[in-house]
Design a protein around this motif. Structure first.
Motif, PDB file in Angstrom:
ATOM      1  N   MET A   1       0.849  -1.191   0.000  1.00 14.06           N
ATOM      2  CA  MET A   1       0.000   0.000   0.000  1.00 14.06           C
ATOM      3  C   MET A   1       0.882   1.237   0.000  1.00 14.06           C
ATOM      4  N   ALA A   2       0.533   2.203  -0.780  1.00  9.69           N
ATOM      5  CA  ALA A   2       1.387   3.372  -0.989  1.00  9.69           C
ATOM      6  C   ALA A   2       1.077   4.510  -0.039  1.00  9.69           C
ATOM      7  N   GLY A   3       0.715   4.224   1.182  1.00 11.27           N
ATOM      8  CA  GLY A   3       0.454   5.306   2.138  1.00 11.27           C
ATOM      9  C   GLY A   3      -1.017   5.593   2.299  1.00 11.27           C
ATOM     10  N   ASN A   4      -1.294   6.690   2.966  1.00 16.56           N
ATOM     11  CA  ASN A   4      -2.667   7.083   3.273  1.00 16.56           C
ATOM     12  C   ASN A   4      -2.860   8.528   2.829  1.00 16.56           C
ATOM     13  N   CYS A   5      -3.758   8.715   1.852  1.00 17.03           N
ATOM     14  CA  CYS A   5      -4.004  10.061   1.334  1.00 17.03           C
ATOM     15  C   CYS A   5      -5.220  10.711   1.984  1.00 17.03           C
ATOM     16  N   LEU A   6      -5.888  10.003   2.920  1.00 17.77           N
ATOM     17  CA  LEU A   6      -7.084  10.549   3.543  1.00 17.77           C
ATOM     18  C   LEU A   6      -6.710  11.527   4.648  1.00 17.77           C
ATOM     19  N   PRO A   7      -7.421  12.652   4.756  1.00 20.40           N
ATOM     20  CA  PRO A   7      -7.145  13.599   5.848  1.00 20.40           C
ATOM     21  C   PRO A   7      -7.452  12.958   7.197  1.00 20.40           C
ATOM     22  N   SER A   8      -6.620  13.263   8.181  1.00 25.61           N
ATOM     23  CA  SER A   8      -6.853  12.741   9.527  1.00 25.61           C
ATOM     24  C   SER A   8      -7.931  13.559  10.220  1.00 25.61           C
ATOM     25  N   VAL A   9      -8.488  12.995  11.267  1.00 27.99           N
ATOM     26  CA  VAL A   9      -9.566  13.627  12.028  1.00 27.99           C
ATOM     27  C   VAL A   9      -9.111  13.782  13.469  1.00 27.99           C
ATOM     28  N   LYS A  10      -9.209  14.978  13.997  1.00 28.06           N
ATOM     29  CA  LYS A  10      -8.900  15.219  15.400  1.00 28.06           C
ATOM     30  C   LYS A  10     -10.073  14.769  16.261  1.00 28.06           C
ATOM     31  N   LEU A  11      -9.756  14.192  17.415  1.00 23.44           N
ATOM     32  CA  LEU A  11     -10.776  13.690  18.325  1.00 23.44           C
ATOM     33  C   LEU A  11     -10.710  14.442  19.647  1.00 23.44           C
ATOM     34  N   THR A  12     -11.865  14.552  20.294  1.00 22.54           N
ATOM     35  CA  THR A  12     -11.927  15.174  21.611  1.00 22.54           C
ATOM     36  C   THR A  12     -11.488  14.180  22.677  1.00 22.54           C
ATOM     37  N   GLY A  13     -11.491  14.610  23.915  1.00 16.91           N
ATOM     38  CA  GLY A  13     -11.093  13.729  24.997  1.00 16.91           C
ATOM     39  C   GLY A  13     -11.996  12.527  25.164  1.00 16.91           C
ATOM     40  N   SER A  14     -13.249  12.631  24.737  1.00 18.84           N
ATOM     41  CA  SER A  14     -14.185  11.512  24.850  1.00 18.84           C
ATOM     42  C   SER A  14     -14.218  10.649  23.600  1.00 18.84           C
ATOM     43  N   GLY A  15     -13.435  11.006  22.571  1.00 17.68           N
ATOM     44  CA  GLY A  15     -13.405  10.209  21.354  1.00 17.68           C
ATOM     45  C   GLY A  15     -14.345  10.672  20.271  1.00 17.68           C
ATOM     46  N   ARG A  16     -14.928  11.859  20.413  1.00 18.81           N
ATOM     47  CA  ARG A  16     -15.798  12.382  19.372  1.00 18.81           C
ATOM     48  C   ARG A  16     -14.989  13.242  18.415  1.00 18.81           C
ATOM     49  N   PRO A  17     -15.401  13.330  17.132  1.00 20.65           N
ATOM     50  CA  PRO A  17     -14.634  14.113  16.164  1.00 20.65           C
ATOM     51  C   PRO A  17     -14.772  15.608  16.399  1.00 20.65           C
ATOM     52  N   VAL A  18     -13.693  16.334  16.132  1.00 19.89           N
ATOM     53  CA  VAL A  18     -13.720  17.791  16.171  1.00 19.89           C
ATOM     54  C   VAL A  18     -14.243  18.279  14.822  1.00 19.89           C
ATOM     55  N   LEU A  19     -15.384  18.933  14.823  1.00 19.70           N
ATOM     56  CA  LEU A  19     -16.043  19.337  13.590  1.00 19.70           C
ATOM     57  C   LEU A  19     -15.468  20.637  13.059  1.00 19.70           C
ATOM     58  N   GLU A  20     -15.580  20.808  11.745  1.00 17.99           N
ATOM     59  CA  GLU A  20     -15.149  22.042  11.101  1.00 17.99           C
ATOM     60  C   GLU A  20     -16.210  23.120  11.327  1.00 17.99           C
ATOM     61  N   PRO A  21     -15.891  24.389  11.065  1.00 15.68           N
ATOM     62  CA  PRO A  21     -16.898  25.447  11.215  1.00 15.68           C
ATOM     63  C   PRO A  21     -18.127  25.176  10.351  1.00 15.68           C
ATOM     64  N   ASN A  22     -19.298  25.318  10.944  1.00 10.26           N
ATOM     65  CA  ASN A  22     -20.601  25.133  10.283  1.00 10.26           C
ATOM     66  C   ASN A  22     -20.878  23.684   9.901  1.00 10.26           C
ATOM     67  N   GLU A  23     -20.058  22.732  10.353  1.00 12.04           N
ATOM     68  CA  GLU A  23     -20.279  21.319  10.024  1.00 12.04           C
ATOM     69  C   GLU A  23     -21.231  20.698  11.035  1.00 12.04           C
ATOM     70  N   ILE A  24     -22.194  19.899  10.549  1.00  9.49           N
ATOM     71  CA  ILE A  24     -23.222  19.302  11.401  1.00  9.49           C
ATOM     72  C   ILE A  24     -23.304  17.806  11.107  1.00  9.49           C
ATOM     73  N   GLU A  25     -23.363  16.996  12.161  1.00  8.87           N
ATOM     74  CA  GLU A  25     -23.514  15.548  12.011  1.00  8.87           C
ATOM     75  C   GLU A  25     -24.939  15.206  11.593  1.00  8.87           C
ATOM     76  N   CYS A  26     -25.064  14.257  10.670  1.00  8.32           N
ATOM     77  CA  CYS A  26     -26.381  13.935  10.115  1.00  8.32           C
ATOM     78  C   CYS A  26     -26.770  12.473  10.271  1.00  8.32           C
ATOM     79  N   PHE A  27     -25.799  11.542  10.298  1.00 12.91           N
ATOM     80  CA  PHE A  27     -26.156  10.121  10.363  1.00 12.91           C
ATOM     81  C   PHE A  27     -24.985   9.331  10.928  1.00 12.91           C
ATOM     82  N   PHE A  28     -25.313   8.261  11.692  1.00 12.76           N
ATOM     83  CA  PHE A  28     -24.302   7.406  12.294  1.00 12.76           C
ATOM     84  C   PHE A  28     -24.556   5.957  11.870  1.00 12.76           C
ATOM     85  N   LEU A  29     -23.476   5.232  11.568  1.00 11.07           N
ATOM     86  CA  LEU A  29     -23.546   3.804  11.268  1.00 11.07           C
ATOM     87  C   LEU A  29     -22.404   3.119  12.003  1.00 11.07           C
ATOM     88  N   SER A  30     -22.699   1.999  12.666  1.00 16.17           N
ATOM     89  CA  SER A  30     -21.675   1.265  13.406  1.00 16.17           C
ATOM     90  C   SER A  30     -21.259   0.028  12.624  1.00 16.17           C
TER      91      SER A  30
END
Length: 437
Positions: A1-30
């Motif tokens: 595999m030639a590496g990872n081109c996907l942007p990383s996601v910062k997480l909060t202390g509880s493991g939730r993603p840090v959202l970008e400005p004006n970004e809203i969560e819409c759906f969750f799948l486990s």
């Protein structure tokens, strides 16, 4: 595999993603896998067994294991979403959604979302299409058009009733009454539609105000850090008050049952753990559960939660690596406190307070302890009762309320007043009959 081109996601202390400005969560799948169907040497990695969060800007993949790293697929990089084809084979296989994404430069790869957990794949696909087409990340056109239809509607309604334009009655009798009733219902229906349109507009404006308040709060924080030495106490106090007010305005993307589905309480628990961090810092590391319920619901705006939802979210903290815990005192009062909160430190402060010359005789009240500990009187009373159960204090109950004193006979077992350790029967009798002036 030639590496990872996907942007990383910062997480909060509880493991939730840090959202970008004006970004809203819409759906969750486990239990979701993200698999690249093309050449395995591409920079798009295989992501297996994680939580997939669809937002207005990105697809966020969070690993179930603690050691993995989160990744994001920007919706802007997706060029096509394939329709979900149902077949006899798909009934027995894990649901799949395929889309095409630009992996590196002009090259595109096809990625498959494999849902191995529980989730409504049709609802997810519909939200996926809506968010991709909405292109919320492009905020160039934000103007709203309001057509001048109100005057035309009013003119039409005024000429379509039982009265003509000159004020004469067009139709009388039963037919006229029925026509008038019909017009009344139509007018009511129009009023309701306009009211709900105004409500939707108000809610959309409320989200904008929450985003604006968050930007102002961050600006104040950055300004206070850069100019700490150049400001006086009064200015710093006003800035802190403004930050507190802006913090209570709202949460930009509150977790809802509609978006999280079966993961609602799990994600609500993580978001609550992030939210209580600042209130706990201001309350001395411990705060009443009822106060958190009020603060959290006020921050969620129209997306209110029930007390049972809050309690379930707090109980889930035992399964997560979060710095807060739910605690229940012997009296039944439930509080939220940080894991670093130490009862021994609290007892030391209480002992120093009751050992002062003026309090040895008069004792202390919950209000006295509240001022020393920097907590609410209700919390101070719980600390005093805990100190009493440890044998540090004893209390006197009078019409004025509870007064707590230092326990002069800590060697006496409070659960058995007749148990004499080394002092003799006289000491037990004094302890059992000891009263304060």
């Amino acid at each position: 595999m030639a590496g990872n081109c996907l942007p990383s996601v910062k997480l909060t202390g509880s493991g939730r993603p840090v959202l970008e400005p004006n970004e809203i969560e819409c759906f969750f799948l486990s239990g979701v896998d993200l698999l690249c169907e093309d050449d395995p040497n591409t920079c798009f990695p295989h992501l297996k067994s994680g939580l997939l969060i669809l937002t207005t800007h990105r697809l966020l993949w969070l690993p179930d294991s603690a050691g993995g790293s989160a990744a994001a697929v920007p919706l802007a990089s997706i060029s096509h979403i394939f329709s979900h084809k149902k077949s006899l084979r798909s009934v027995f296989a894990s649901p799949r959604v395929r889309f095409q994404v630009s992996a590196s430069g002009s090259r595109s790869v096809v990625v498959t979302i494999v849902v191995r957990g529980k989730g409504d794949i049709d609802a997810f696909l519909a939200k996926f299409w809506d968010n991709w087409r909405a292109r919320a990340w492009e905020e160039a056109e934000s103007g709203s058009s309001s057509g001048p239809n109100a005057a035309a509607t009013a003119t039409t309604s005024s000429t379509s009733g039982i009265y003509s334009s000159d004020g004469t009655v067009r139709m009388v009798g039963v037919s006229g009454i029925l026509r008038k009733e019909q017009e009344m219902w139509e007018s009511t229906d129009r009023s309701l539609q306009e009211a709900f349109q105004d409500l939707n507009a108000l809610m959309s404006k409320a989200k904008e105000m929450v985003m604006l308040a968050e930007k102002m709060r961050l600006k104040l924080l950055s300004g206070s850090n850069a100019q700490t030495n150049a400001t006086n106490d009064e200015e710093m106090g006003s800035k802190e008050e403004m930050q507190d007010w802006l913090l209570s305005v709202g949460i930009i993307s509150p977790v809802t049952k509609e978006s999280a589905g079966a993961l609602y309480h799990q994600q609500l628990s993580r978001q609550l753990a992030d939210f209580v961090k600042i209130p706990l810092e201001r309350a001395g590391g411990i705060i009443n559960l009822i106060d958190i319920y009020c603060l959290f619901n006020r921050a969620r705006g129209t997306e209110l939660i029930s007390p049972d939802d809050l309690l379930q979210a707090c109980l889930l903290w035992e399964k997560f690596d979060v710095p807060v815990v739910l605690r229940k005192f012997d009296s039944g009062v439930m509080v939220i406190q940080t894991k670093s909160h130490s009862d021994e430190e609290v007892f030391t402060k209480i002992k120093m307070l009751v050992m002062k010359p003026d309090t040895l005789r008069a004792g202390i009240s919950a209000s006295d302890a509240a001022r020393t500990l920097g907590v609410a009187p209700a919390m101070a009373k719980e600390h005093l009762l805990s100190a009493e159960s440890k044998g540090l204090l004893c209390r006197d109950i009078s019409p004025d309320g509870f007064r707590f004193y230092i326990n002069l006979f800590p060697e006496i077992d409070r659960d058995d007043m007749h148990l004499v350790r080394d002092m003799g029967f006289y000491a037990s009798w004094v302890q059992a009959n000891y009263t304060h002036d």
